[in-house]
Design an enzyme around this catalytic site. Structure first.
Site, mmCIF file in Angstrom:
data_model
loop_
_atom_site.group_PDB
_atom_site.id
_atom_site.type_symbol
_atom_site.label_atom_id
_atom_site.label_comp_id
_atom_site.label_asym_id
_atom_site.label_seq_id
_atom_site.Cartn_x
_atom_site.Cartn_y
_atom_site.Cartn_z
ATOM 1 N N HIS A 1 -40.187 -11.358 85.333
ATOM 2 C CA HIS A 1 -40.038 -10.404 85.824
ATOM 3 C C HIS A 1 -41.252 -10.982 86.974
ATOM 4 C CE1 HIS A 1 -42.190 -6.963 87.159
ATOM 5 N NE2 HIS A 1 -41.179 -6.119 87.086
ATOM 6 N N ASP B 1 -34.213 -3.802 82.938
ATOM 7 C CA ASP B 1 -32.738 -4.018 82.964
ATOM 8 C C ASP B 1 -32.177 -4.640 81.985
ATOM 9 O OD1 ASP B 1 -34.078 -4.583 86.417
ATOM 10 O OD2 ASP B 1 -32.742 -3.180 85.792
HETATM 11 C C1 SDX Z 1 -37.404 -4.954 88.924
HETATM 12 O O1 SDX Z 1 -41.109 -6.148 90.915
HETATM 13 C C2 SDX Z 1 -41.293 -4.940 90.120
HETATM 14 O O2 SDX Z 1 -41.983 -4.164 89.327
HETATM 15 C C3 SDX Z 1 -39.534 -4.944 89.900
HETATM 16 C C4 SDX Z 1 -39.546 -3.576 88.810
HETATM 17 C C5 SDX Z 1 -39.360 -2.257 88.472
HETATM 18 O O3 SDX Z 1 -39.917 -1.438 87.846
HETATM 19 O O4 SDX Z 1 -40.072 -1.927 89.454
HETATM 20 O O5 SDX Z 1 -39.433 -4.232 87.601
HETATM 21 C C6 SDX Z 1 -37.601 -3.288 88.262
HETATM 22 O O6 SDX Z 1 -36.868 -5.453 89.572
HETATM 23 C C7 SDX Z 1 -37.365 -5.957 87.168
HETATM 24 C C8 SDX Z 1 -37.216 -7.026 87.601
HETATM 25 C C9 SDX Z 1 -35.003 -7.754 87.732
HETATM 26 N N1 SDX Z 1 -34.339 -8.557 88.470
HETATM 27 C C10 SDX Z 1 -33.626 -9.630 86.955
HETATM 28 O O7 SDX Z 1 -33.756 -9.205 86.200
HETATM 29 C C11 SDX Z 1 -33.338 -10.539 87.762
HETATM 30 C C12 SDX Z 1 -33.259 -11.459 87.556
HETATM 31 N N2 SDX Z 1 -34.480 -12.202 87.141
HETATM 32 C C13 SDX Z 1 -34.894 -12.679 88.525
HETATM 33 O O8 SDX Z 1 -34.677 -12.889 89.748
HETATM 34 C C14 SDX Z 1 -36.864 -13.314 88.515
HETATM 35 O O9 SDX Z 1 -37.487 -13.366 87.266
HETATM 36 C C15 SDX Z 1 -37.666 -11.841 89.509
HETATM 37 C C16 SDX Z 1 -37.244 -12.226 91.069
HETATM 38 C C17 SDX Z 1 -37.518 -10.443 88.804
HETATM 39 C C18 SDX Z 1 -38.900 -12.696 89.510
HETATM 40 O O10 SDX Z 1 -38.747 -13.758 90.309
HETATM 41 P P1 SDX Z 1 -40.505 -14.178 90.812
HETATM 42 O O11 SDX Z 1 -41.379 -13.105 89.974
HETATM 43 O O12 SDX Z 1 -40.332 -15.001 92.270
HETATM 44 O O13 SDX Z 1 -40.430 -16.125 89.481
HETATM 45 P P2 SDX Z 1 -39.729 -16.629 90.395
HETATM 46 O O14 SDX Z 1 -38.782 -16.319 91.088
HETATM 47 O O15 SDX Z 1 -40.907 -17.598 91.385
HETATM 48 O O16 SDX Z 1 -39.535 -17.331 88.932
HETATM 49 C C19 SDX Z 1 -40.196 -17.974 88.672
HETATM 50 C C20 SDX Z 1 -39.175 -19.462 87.583
HETATM 51 C C21 SDX Z 1 -38.736 -20.227 88.690
HETATM 52 O O17 SDX Z 1 -38.367 -21.861 88.303
HETATM 53 P P3 SDX Z 1 -40.015 -22.805 88.731
HETATM 54 O O18 SDX Z 1 -38.915 -22.807 90.571
HETATM 55 O O19 SDX Z 1 -40.772 -22.465 89.212
HETATM 56 O O20 SDX Z 1 -38.992 -23.996 87.985
HETATM 57 O O21 SDX Z 1 -39.143 -18.772 86.709
HETATM 58 C C22 SDX Z 1 -37.634 -19.304 87.216
HETATM 59 C C23 SDX Z 1 -37.786 -19.349 88.123
HETATM 60 O O22 SDX Z 1 -36.232 -20.494 88.434
HETATM 61 N N3 SDX Z 1 -36.711 -17.833 86.485
HETATM 62 C C24 SDX Z 1 -36.192 -17.794 86.243
HETATM 63 C C25 SDX Z 1 -35.978 -16.649 85.752
HETATM 64 N N4 SDX Z 1 -36.605 -15.446 86.451
HETATM 65 C C26 SDX Z 1 -37.024 -16.495 87.355
HETATM 66 N N5 SDX Z 1 -34.412 -18.802 85.110
HETATM 67 C C27 SDX Z 1 -33.366 -18.117 85.336
HETATM 68 N N6 SDX Z 1 -33.220 -16.337 84.881
HETATM 69 C C28 SDX Z 1 -34.149 -15.474 84.791
HETATM 70 N N7 SDX Z 1 -34.275 -14.797 85.361
#
Ligand code: SDX
Length: 432
Positions: free
Chosen positions: A308, A366
């Site tokens: 998140h 989720d």
């Molecule tokens: C919702 O914003 C909100 O409030 C949203 C929400 C709401 O109520 O409105 O809470 C609802 O959208 C919840 C999130 C649902 N999405 C998912 O579950 C999809 C999977 N999650 C990821 O796509 C990710 O965690 C995000 C999109 C939710 C957040 O991404 P960020 O904040 O842009 O973080 P990032 O992608 O930069 O990740 C930081 C690091 C990265 O590694 P590095 O590049 O630093 O090496 O963490 C890793 C990412 O690769 N990472 C994950 C991961 N999520 C982040 N690695 C594996 N699996 C994951 N799920």
């Protein structure tokens, strides 16, 4: 908000600039950089707005480190336990818990706006039967502005109020009819003697051929799911609604924009993607393979329902959702739900894996919601439509707040331009 004597100093090309620092009631201070470009000729650069406050708000507060979520100051755990969705809608819209009379009046107003203009039935007919319910939601919600002209003047507080009530009231009907249309069953009309959540379940699962009595535990579970998803500060879809509203678009068009943004699997589409992922994993012995893929930089696979932007601790909604999942599966007599077993084992493994621990990746809202919705009988394609139904009150509360904020103006970010400098047009014959 207090504008104290605190300032932030910036030195650019030897020149020193000071910017006021403003403090909220709780949470991080902000550096007011509205004069930055005029003073320095520079923009800030912040793709994804990781360090940017786009507005001031009194609606929802998140502490990502503590895993805390407050709606108008009330912790989500207390609201999920003691309140109900329509009362939470009142709190989000008006800022305070309603008196008994205010609550009764609000419920009555919402109840009497649950029907759609009958002409909209034809609107559904334009879609293929296998259209994704979110595609139908985008179209039908946007089309509301073609049917409810008398509540599209955003400068009239009364019309803003009527549009808010209409949207909250009609979203369950719109979502339920999207589901009915996709399975070729007749539309079931709302009933005024049922609660908001029981009405939604009946419109989804009743058929004209027999009576349908929504199960009280399932109705309550739906109500808690609606509450948990109601608002969440300045997330992607809420920011979309605010940006659309900043151009003075009508509320129905703004909420349709929010529906479209929520659809993405990185945002509200994650609940559908998460259940599909859990099913693809299929059994606990395949979990290591998927965890390895999630950690592989060269593999675009992410663990859906994990991570998140704000929560760097457990999403408090996920904890409540886990309890609701156990209640629903118990009342439905679903003992060994393989998907739940995979989810629980995946959570255990991920939370002990250094990769997830170091990056502070925890289950989010989720991760468990899909298990509940699947057990109740919804297809995965309906999960995000249910999220959109729930979030409509948050979107509309934030939309109203932005209109009433004297500091808000049309949203118009700038850019860091890396394209071609000015150059001469070459006629076709000279291009070879
Ligand atoms: C919702 O914003 C909100 O409030 C949203 C929400 C709401 O109520 O409105 O809470 C609802 O959208 C919840 C999130 C649902 N999405 C998912 O579950 C999809 C999977 N999650 C990821 O796509 C990710 O965690 C995000 C999109 C939710 C957040 O991404 P960020 O904040 O842009 O973080 P990032 O992608 O930069 O990740 C930081 C690091 C990265 O590694 P590095 O590049 O630093 O090496 O963490 C890793 C990412 O690769 N990472 C994950 C991961 N999520 C982040 N690695 C594996 N699996 C994951 N799920």
């Amino acid at each position: 908000m207090t504008v104290g004597s605190k300032t932030a100093k910036l030195i650019v090309d030897g020149n020193e600039y000071e910017f006021p620092v403003r403090s909220g009631e709780i949470g991080p201070d902000v550096m007011d950089i509205r004069k930055l470009y005029a003073l320095t000729g520079m923009f800030t650069y912040d793709p994804g707005f990781t360090s940017t406050a786009a507005c001031q708000s009194t609606i929802t507060y998140i502490d990502g480190d503590k895993g805390e979520l407050l709606y108008r100051g009330y912790p989500i755990e207390q609201l999920a336990e003691q309140s109900n969705y329509l009362e939470v809608c009142y709190v989000l819209l008006y800022g305070e818990l309603p008196t008994r009379a205010q609550y009764a009046d609000f419920v009555n107003r919402v109840t009497r706006h649950t029907m759609l203009h009958e002409q909209m039935v034809n609107f559904y007919r334009g879609f293929r039967r296998d259209a994704h319910p979110m595609a139908i939601m985008c179209g039908v919600v946007g089309a509301l502005s073609a049917f409810y002209h008398d509540s599209t003047d955003i400068n009239d507080p009364m019309q803003r109020e009527i549009a808010s009530i209409r949207l909250i009231a009609k979203m369950p009907t719109i979502a339920a009819w999207a589901y009915k249309y996709s399975i070729g069953q007749p539309f079931i009309y709302p009933r005024n003697d049922l609660s908001y959540s029981a009405n939604f379940l009946r419109m989804c699962f009743a058929v004209p051929a027999e009576e349908y009595e929504p199960h009280p535990v399932l109705s309550h579970a739906m109500d808690v799911i609606f509450t948990l998803h109601a608002d969440h500060e300045q997330n992607a879809s809420t920011s979309t609604v605010r940006l659309a509203g900043s151009s003075q678009a009508n509320p129905f068009a703004c909420i349709a924009a929010g529906v479209a943004s929520l659809w993405g699997p990185a945002h509200g589409g994650a609940n559908e993607a998460c259940l599909n992922m859990l099913r693809e994993i299929g059994s606990v012995d395949r979990i290591p393979e998927f965890v390895a893929r999630a950690k592989d930089k060269d593999d675009p696979f992410r663990l859906m329902g994990f991570g998140h932007r704000v929560y760097k601790n457990y999403d408090p909604r996920a904890k409540v959702m886990q309890k609701v999942a156990a209640q629903v599966l118990d009342v439905l007599g679903v003992e060994d739900n393989p998907t739940l077993q995979v989810a629980q084992e995946l959570e255990r493994i991920a939370l002990s894996d250094p990769y997830f621990v170091e990056k502070k990746l925890y289950p989010n809202v989720d991760f468990y919601s899909g298990i509940i919705l699947d057990a109740i009988g919804f297809p995965t394609s309906m999960f995000t439509a249910i999220f959109a139904l729930s979030r409509t009150v948050g979107w509309i509360a934030q939309w109203k707040e932005s209109h009433e904020d004297p500091e808000q103006k049309i949203g118009r970010p700038r850019q860091l331009y890396n394209g071609a400098p000015s150059r001469i047009y070459a006629p076709m014959e000279s291009r070879g």
